[in-house]
Design a protein around this motif. Structure first.
Motif, PDB file in Angstrom:
ATOM      1  N   LEU A   1      94.688 -59.546  48.664  1.00 33.86           N
ATOM      2  CA  LEU A   1      95.562 -60.603  48.159  1.00 33.86           C
ATOM      3  C   LEU A   1      94.701 -61.587  47.389  1.00 33.86           C
ATOM      4  O   LEU A   1      93.719 -62.109  47.922  1.00 33.86           O
ATOM      5  N   ILE A   2      95.045 -61.827  46.139  1.00 41.06           N
ATOM      6  CA  ILE A   2      94.360 -62.823  45.320  1.00 41.06           C
ATOM      7  C   ILE A   2      95.244 -64.056  45.253  1.00 41.06           C
ATOM      8  O   ILE A   2      96.408 -63.970  44.849  1.00 41.06           O
ATOM      9  N   VAL A   3      94.717 -65.197  45.652  1.00 42.37           N
ATOM     10  CA  VAL A   3      95.480 -66.449  45.625  1.00 42.37           C
ATOM     11  C   VAL A   3      94.992 -67.259  44.428  1.00 42.37           C
ATOM     12  O   VAL A   3      93.868 -67.761  44.423  1.00 42.37           O
ATOM     13  N   GLY A   4      95.834 -67.376  43.413  1.00 44.24           N
ATOM     14  CA  GLY A   4      95.474 -68.136  42.216  1.00 44.24           C
ATOM     15  C   GLY A   4      95.426 -67.266  40.983  1.00 44.24           C
ATOM     16  O   GLY A   4      94.713 -66.259  40.951  1.00 44.24           O
ATOM     17  N   GLY A   5      96.173 -67.667  39.955  1.00 40.73           N
ATOM     18  CA  GLY A   5      96.251 -66.891  38.727  1.00 40.73           C
ATOM     19  C   GLY A   5      95.538 -67.537  37.562  1.00 40.73           C
ATOM     20  O   GLY A   5      95.989 -67.447  36.423  1.00 40.73           O
ATOM     21  N   GLY A   6      94.418 -68.198  37.846  1.00 36.96           N
ATOM     22  CA  GLY A   6      93.545 -68.658  36.768  1.00 36.96           C
ATOM     23  C   GLY A   6      92.568 -67.557  36.412  1.00 36.96           C
ATOM     24  O   GLY A   6      92.698 -66.411  36.852  1.00 36.96           O
ATOM     25  N   TYR A   7      91.553 -67.893  35.619  1.00 38.94           N
ATOM     26  CA  TYR A   7      90.612 -66.860  35.192  1.00 38.94           C
ATOM     27  C   TYR A   7      89.830 -66.288  36.362  1.00 38.94           C
ATOM     28  O   TYR A   7      89.554 -65.078  36.408  1.00 38.94           O
ATOM     29  N   ILE A   8      89.458 -67.110  37.354  1.00 40.36           N
ATOM     30  CA  ILE A   8      88.709 -66.603  38.499  1.00 40.36           C
ATOM     31  C   ILE A   8      89.541 -65.573  39.258  1.00 40.36           C
ATOM     32  O   ILE A   8      89.064 -64.482  39.593  1.00 40.36           O
ATOM     33  N   GLY A   9      90.804 -65.908  39.517  1.00 42.41           N
ATOM     34  CA  GLY A   9      91.671 -64.984  40.236  1.00 42.41           C
ATOM     35  C   GLY A   9      91.934 -63.706  39.468  1.00 42.41           C
ATOM     36  O   GLY A   9      91.912 -62.607  40.036  1.00 42.41           O
ATOM     37  N   LEU A  10      92.163 -63.825  38.162  1.00 40.90           N
ATOM     38  CA  LEU A  10      92.438 -62.636  37.347  1.00 40.90           C
ATOM     39  C   LEU A  10      91.218 -61.728  37.268  1.00 40.90           C
ATOM     40  O   LEU A  10      91.340 -60.497  37.306  1.00 40.90           O
ATOM     41  N   GLU A  11      90.035 -62.317  37.149  1.00 38.64           N
ATOM     42  CA  GLU A  11      88.818 -61.497  37.120  1.00 38.64           C
ATOM     43  C   GLU A  11      88.621 -60.781  38.450  1.00 38.64           C
ATOM     44  O   GLU A  11      88.242 -59.604  38.491  1.00 38.64           O
ATOM     45  N   ALA A  12      88.881 -61.473  39.552  1.00 40.87           N
ATOM     46  CA  ALA A  12      88.763 -60.844  40.870  1.00 40.87           C
ATOM     47  C   ALA A  12      89.764 -59.701  41.010  1.00 40.87           C
ATOM     48  O   ALA A  12      89.434 -58.631  41.549  1.00 40.87           O
ATOM     49  N   ALA A  13      90.968 -59.897  40.513  1.00 43.81           N
ATOM     50  CA  ALA A  13      91.987 -58.851  40.578  1.00 43.81           C
ATOM     51  C   ALA A  13      91.546 -57.618  39.808  1.00 43.81           C
ATOM     52  O   ALA A  13      91.706 -56.478  40.278  1.00 43.81           O
ATOM     53  N   ALA A  14      90.970 -57.834  38.631  1.00 45.51           N
ATOM     54  CA  ALA A  14      90.528 -56.712  37.803  1.00 45.51           C
ATOM     55  C   ALA A  14      89.427 -55.915  38.496  1.00 45.51           C
ATOM     56  O   ALA A  14      89.436 -54.678  38.506  1.00 45.51           O
ATOM     57  N   VAL A  15      88.473 -56.603  39.104  1.00 45.19           N
ATOM     58  CA  VAL A  15      87.367 -55.919  39.776  1.00 45.19           C
ATOM     59  C   VAL A  15      87.876 -55.152  40.996  1.00 45.19           C
ATOM     60  O   VAL A  15      87.479 -54.003  41.232  1.00 45.19           O
ATOM     61  N   CYS A  16      88.764 -55.772  41.772  1.00 41.34           N
ATOM     62  CA  CYS A  16      89.312 -55.076  42.938  1.00 41.34           C
ATOM     63  C   CYS A  16      90.056 -53.809  42.531  1.00 41.34           C
ATOM     64  O   CYS A  16      89.968 -52.778  43.214  1.00 41.34           O
ATOM     65  N   CYS A  17      90.785 -53.888  41.425  1.00 44.73           N
ATOM     66  CA  CYS A  17      91.468 -52.690  40.922  1.00 44.73           C
ATOM     67  C   CYS A  17      90.467 -51.590  40.580  1.00 44.73           C
ATOM     68  O   CYS A  17      90.656 -50.422  40.912  1.00 44.73           O
ATOM     69  N   LYS A  18      89.392 -51.985  39.917  1.00 43.62           N
ATOM     70  CA  LYS A  18      88.367 -51.004  39.538  1.00 43.62           C
ATOM     71  C   LYS A  18      87.735 -50.354  40.760  1.00 43.62           C
ATOM     72  O   LYS A  18      87.310 -49.199  40.714  1.00 43.62           O
ATOM     73  N   LEU A  19      87.667 -51.106  41.858  1.00 49.47           N
ATOM     74  CA  LEU A  19      87.087 -50.574  43.093  1.00 49.47           C
ATOM     75  C   LEU A  19      88.092 -49.758  43.905  1.00 49.47           C
ATOM     76  O   LEU A  19      87.752 -49.258  44.982  1.00 49.47           O
ATOM     77  N   GLY A  20      89.318 -49.650  43.403  1.00 50.00           N
ATOM     78  CA  GLY A  20      90.307 -48.800  44.058  1.00 50.00           C
ATOM     79  C   GLY A  20      91.175 -49.478  45.100  1.00 50.00           C
ATOM     80  O   GLY A  20      91.854 -48.808  45.880  1.00 50.00           O
ATOM     81  N   LEU A  21      91.173 -50.795  45.109  1.00 51.61           N
ATOM     82  CA  LEU A  21      92.022 -51.516  46.060  1.00 51.61           C
ATOM     83  C   LEU A  21      93.422 -51.695  45.495  1.00 51.61           C
ATOM     84  O   LEU A  21      93.619 -51.740  44.278  1.00 51.61           O
ATOM     85  N   THR A  22      94.385 -51.829  46.382  1.00 49.90           N
ATOM     86  CA  THR A  22      95.721 -52.284  46.005  1.00 49.90           C
ATOM     87  C   THR A  22      95.650 -53.802  45.891  1.00 49.90           C
ATOM     88  O   THR A  22      95.126 -54.464  46.795  1.00 49.90           O
ATOM     89  N   VAL A  23      96.168 -54.347  44.796  1.00 51.60           N
ATOM     90  CA  VAL A  23      95.984 -55.774  44.535  1.00 51.60           C
ATOM     91  C   VAL A  23      97.327 -56.478  44.362  1.00 51.60           C
ATOM     92  O   VAL A  23      98.156 -56.070  43.545  1.00 51.60           O
ATOM     93  N   VAL A  24      97.513 -57.546  45.132  1.00 48.08           N
ATOM     94  CA  VAL A  24      98.651 -58.447  44.959  1.00 48.08           C
ATOM     95  C   VAL A  24      98.083 -59.806  44.580  1.00 48.08           C
ATOM     96  O   VAL A  24      97.186 -60.321  45.249  1.00 48.08           O
ATOM     97  N   LEU A  25      98.571 -60.380  43.488  1.00 52.34           N
ATOM     98  CA  LEU A  25      98.126 -61.708  43.060  1.00 52.34           C
ATOM     99  C   LEU A  25      99.303 -62.659  43.064  1.00 52.34           C
ATOM    100  O   LEU A  25     100.356 -62.353  42.497  1.00 52.34           O
ATOM    101  N   VAL A  26      99.124 -63.817  43.713  1.00 53.75           N
ATOM    102  CA  VAL A  26     100.194 -64.815  43.736  1.00 53.75           C
ATOM    103  C   VAL A  26      99.721 -66.067  43.009  1.00 53.75           C
ATOM    104  O   VAL A  26      98.580 -66.501  43.147  1.00 53.75           O
ATOM    105  N   GLU A  27     100.605 -66.616  42.201  1.00 53.83           N
ATOM    106  CA  GLU A  27     100.334 -67.852  41.462  1.00 53.83           C
ATOM    107  C   GLU A  27     101.505 -68.795  41.687  1.00 53.83           C
ATOM    108  O   GLU A  27     102.645 -68.475  41.347  1.00 53.83           O
ATOM    109  N   MET A  28     101.229 -69.950  42.259  1.00 51.39           N
ATOM    110  CA  MET A  28     102.282 -70.897  42.613  1.00 51.39           C
ATOM    111  C   MET A  28     102.988 -71.473  41.386  1.00 51.39           C
ATOM    112  O   MET A  28     104.176 -71.790  41.435  1.00 51.39           O
ATOM    113  N   ALA A  29     102.265 -71.638  40.277  1.00 53.37           N
ATOM    114  CA  ALA A  29     102.876 -72.158  39.050  1.00 53.37           C
ATOM    115  C   ALA A  29     103.836 -71.127  38.457  1.00 53.37           C
ATOM    116  O   ALA A  29     103.887 -69.973  38.882  1.00 53.37           O
ATOM    117  N   ASP A  30     104.568 -71.552  37.442  1.00 58.15           N
ATOM    118  CA  ASP A  30     105.558 -70.666  36.833  1.00 58.15           C
ATOM    119  C   ASP A  30     104.931 -69.457  36.161  1.00 58.15           C
ATOM    120  O   ASP A  30     105.576 -68.422  35.990  1.00 58.15           O
TER     121      ASP A  30
END
Length: 400
Positions: A147-176
């Motif tokens: 679970l990635i909490v935050g949809g800024g650049y840090i969160g998006l980069e973490a999501a991309a790396v986790c995907c590359k490592l073969g994880l299932t990724v859920v990202l939540v962003e409180m803003a619209d």
């Protein structure tokens, strides 16, 4: 003999001491860092280093021999506990060191989730330093759910790396929308499509209520009522400037350690640079969180310690690597009222205007647009929106 002490051994601190010695400063130089490792590059930590593509040795900004050869005393794994600006001393462990000039390059620290909602559970990580990533790496196993909490650049980069490592990724962003604080809807749309195409379950307008688990995180409850089973959580909800030492020493703060145009703080013979420092910019006061700013500002401070009396002129630029996309950003988009999109297929860029004035450019896999936009912004020139919007338009002609 003169003695410059630099507190904080990140990019700014390392740049400052190197500039001092390379610029002819002959006094003593001491660089103090709380981490045990020599100064290293931080951007690869959550990308190439976590992926195993870059060993630690390649991340060091300079080898150990550089500091020895240049007579720079390096104290790593040492935390400064106090600054006395009247006596011009710093306390490190049981030692008291005298300085003639002091430079604060203390950087920033990631915001963490409160313990009251599970932020202190095992398996909950932030991404800021080597220890963070070394601790997180064994958890990032293929087949696990992150679970990635935050949809800024840090969160998006973490999501991309986790995907590359073969994880299932859920990202939540409180803003619209993702990137709402830093980018236009057009840039958000681009990265939303990119991440969805790689299988990221991206949920906007949804926050985290709490994390659950018996000592170790195992679940998450979201603000829309959804419950998730998760194996690890990566928190990317921004950073805060490290100002504790400065505040305790009575140094003025203003969204960071406040400096004048040349890098001086409110205390005599004390300077600041990098993520921790705020400075005058176009009639306002800003703080820039970027590697280029850390280098340029720290080098300017070093020159001013040596008597240059030179104002720091910021030329903001940033970058982000996600999947096969390299985003390069020139300028600051604050105050924009329209965005012009240049769609070259695999290369796409978004140009921010306030009236007829070009403020910034977000260039995705479009280094040409980035370089031309950067040169225009730094020269105080604008760009004809009709030329920008036409993929066949000659961007280079805008420089003439």
């Amino acid at each position: 003999m003169s003695h410059v002490i630099v507190i904080g051994a990140g990019q700014a601190g390392a740049s400052c001491v190197a500039k001092l010695r390379n610029g002819g400063f002959e006094g003593a130089i001491t660089l103090i860092g709380a981490e045990p490792a020599l100064p290293y590059q931080r951007p690869p930590l959550s990308k190439a280093y976590l992926l195993g593509d870059m060993p630690l040795e390649r991340m060091f900004l300079r080898p150990d021999s550089f500091y020895a050869d240049n007579n720079i005393t390096v104290r790593m794994g040492d935390a400064v506990t106090a600054i006395d600006t009247s006596a011009q001393t710093v306390t490190v462990g049981s030692d008291t060191l005298d300085y003639t000039d002091l430079v604060l390059t203390t950087g920033s620290s990631p915001r963490r989730l409160p313990a009251s909602i599970g932020g202190d559970l095992d398996g909950v990580f932030t991404v800021r330093d080597l220890a963070d990533v070394d601790k997180m790496a064994p958890w990032c196993q293929s087949g696990k759910t992150a679970l990635i909490v935050g949809g800024g650049y840090i969160g998006l980069e973490a999501a991309a790396v986790c995907c590359k490592l073969g994880l299932t990724v859920v990202l939540v962003e409180m803003a619209d929308r993702i990137l709402q604080r830093v980018a236009a809807p057009e840039t958000s749309d681009y990265f939303r499509t990119l991440h969805a195409g790689h299988g990221v379950d991206l949920r906007e307008g949804v926050g985290l209520t709490r994390l659950t688990g018996d000592g170790t995180v195992s679940g998450a409850e979201l603000t829309d009522g959804t419950a998730l089973d998760v194996d690890l959580v990566i928190v990317g909800v921004g950073i805060s400037p490290e100002t504790g030492l400065a505040e305790a020493a009575g140094i003025a703060l203003d969204n960071g350690i406040a400096t004048d145009a040349q890098g001086r703080t409110s205390a005599p013979h004390v300077w600041a640079a990098g993520d921790c420092a705020s400075f005058p910019y176009k009639g306002d006061r800003i703080r820039l969180e970027s590697v280029p700013n850390a280098i340029d500002q720290a080098e300017c401070v070093a020159e001013n310690i040596m008597g240059a009396a030179k104002d720091y002129v910021a030329r903001p630029w940033f970058w982000s690597d996600q999947f096969d996309v390299k985003l390069q950003i020139a300028g600051l988009n604050t105050g924009y009222d329209r965005v012009v999109t240049r769609d070259g297929g695999t290369a796409k860029s978004f140009w921010y205007y306030a009236g007829d004035t070009l403020l910034a450019v977000d260039a995705a896999n479009d280094p040409r647009a980035y370089m031309i936009g950067k040169r225009l912004i730094e020269a105080g020139k604008s760009a004809d929106p009709s030329v920008v919007a036409d993929p066949a338009g000659d961007l280079k002609a805008l420089l003439k």
